[in-house]
Enzyme design. Sequence first.
Site, PDB file in Angstrom:
ATOM      1  N   ASP A   1      62.373 -45.510  35.643  1.00  0.00           N
ATOM      2  CA  ASP A   1      61.923 -44.283  36.321  1.00  0.00           C
ATOM      3  C   ASP A   1      60.502 -44.433  36.842  1.00  0.00           C
ATOM      4  O   ASP A   1      59.729 -45.268  36.380  1.00  0.00           O
ATOM      5  CB  ASP A   1      62.006 -43.074  35.383  1.00  0.00           C
ATOM      6  CG  ASP A   1      61.070 -43.168  34.177  1.00  0.00           C
ATOM      7  OD1 ASP A   1      61.036 -44.236  33.548  1.00  0.00           O
ATOM      8  OD2 ASP A   1      60.375 -42.178  33.882  1.00  0.00           O
TER       9      ASP A   1
ATOM     10  N   GLU B   1      60.781 -42.850  30.857  1.00  0.00           N
ATOM     11  CA  GLU B   1      59.552 -43.211  30.131  1.00  0.00           C
ATOM     12  C   GLU B   1      58.384 -42.352  30.581  1.00  0.00           C
ATOM     13  O   GLU B   1      57.548 -41.931  29.775  1.00  0.00           O
ATOM     14  CB  GLU B   1      59.220 -44.690  30.371  1.00  0.00           C
ATOM     15  CG  GLU B   1      58.101 -45.234  29.485  1.00  0.00           C
ATOM     16  CD  GLU B   1      56.715 -45.213  30.128  1.00  0.00           C
ATOM     17  OE1 GLU B   1      55.762 -45.636  29.458  1.00  0.00           O
ATOM     18  OE2 GLU B   1      56.567 -44.767  31.283  1.00  0.00           O
TER      19      GLU B   1
HETATM   20 ZN   LIG Z   1      55.188 -47.713  33.024  1.00  0.00          ZN
END
Ligand SMILES: [Zn+2]
Length: 410
Positions: free
Chosen positions: A80, A175
């Site tokens: 992401d 994340e």
């Molecule tokens: Zn990163």
Amino acid sequence: MSVLDRFLRYVQIDTQSDERSTSYPSTQTQLVLLRALVDELRGIGLADAAIDEHGYVTATIPATTAKANAPVIGFIAHVDTSPEMSGAGVKPIVHRRWDGRDIVLPDAPDAVLRKTEIPALLEQVGHDIVTASGSTLLGADNKAGVAEIVTAAEYLIAHPEIPHGAVRIAFTPDEEIGRGTQYFDVAAFGAMCAYTMDGGLRGEVEIESFSADAMTVTFHGFNTHPGYAKGRMVNAIKVAAAFIDSLPQHTLSPETTEGMEGFVHPYVVDASVEKTSVRLLIRDFETEGLAEKERMLEALAQKAVARHPGSRVECAVEESYRNMKQVLATRPEIAEHAYEAVRRAGLEVRRRSIRGGTDGSRLSFMGLPTPNVFAGEHNFHSRLEWVSVQDMEKAVEVIVNLARVWEERS
Ligand SMILES: [Zn+2]
């Protein structure tokens, strides 16, 4: 296929995560890249490549060593990109053999990379630099890491004469919104340790992160009709304002600290006359340093209350994450082998402490010790994000070296 070709392909897929979403992964678009990665890993010979119901992609590079005790190690990267900057329609530009002049991005003439302003660029003259076009981030954070891991896997499969233990790979979603490890199955991953490939400077290995808590300080006042409030109203907003004003002005804040210094940081205030709560981030490399800062905040809150008779305060602390060094210090070979792998790639080891948390800090406390290794990404979450092709190639070498070193020393 080269690490650059892979990287250019991945960054053109929008994988922005969304902290307001309640689904997992937070955006469906991340699944487009995650599924493509399963196909690609199978295509290069990782037969067990698979995606689970949460979107985690895992695969195994089978062991080539005869040693039965060679440990299983892992490499992890997130797909992401940050919600802070658009990642849709990324148009990557490769500036070949960069001559050191200002890099002007065509879609935003005010977005300029200058080596006088970006020290890390100084050592990149002559290298191939990849940027976006000025209207989006690039997504080197962390697609550089994804491309490096896939390219290293392809290399190891093509070179079975290199002895190594089994190497596990994981690509994770979300994340950037702090949920990357939420459903990560450490036992199923089955590695003794892992490395996130998510750092910046060439040669960097990070084994230390902040320890972090969040604190909510809630002030209670008393509300009544303001026209008839004399001697009765107690305004919680004013008590909270006195508290915020009493916070250290020249130390202990994000805007006045760097290096190994911690801080306290008010970042949300939810205000009304009856009740006002202040949310604060507490950061320190030492967990005892967190407790010290929390005692200081509590004392300042009590002082503000003492100045406003009739008010009262409650403080609540939640643990966010802990310095991964607490775990990694007990297994020094995990960092040592990374340093050796960096040196064998002809690079100088740079040890750095992360002024934040990583998926690795959480994984380390979930039973998977996970330092962070450079991937070459710079200017995260920005239109000025860039990566050097030569740094990505070095990161691929470091991954291959790590697989070798762990086998040699087992
Ligand atoms: Zn990163």
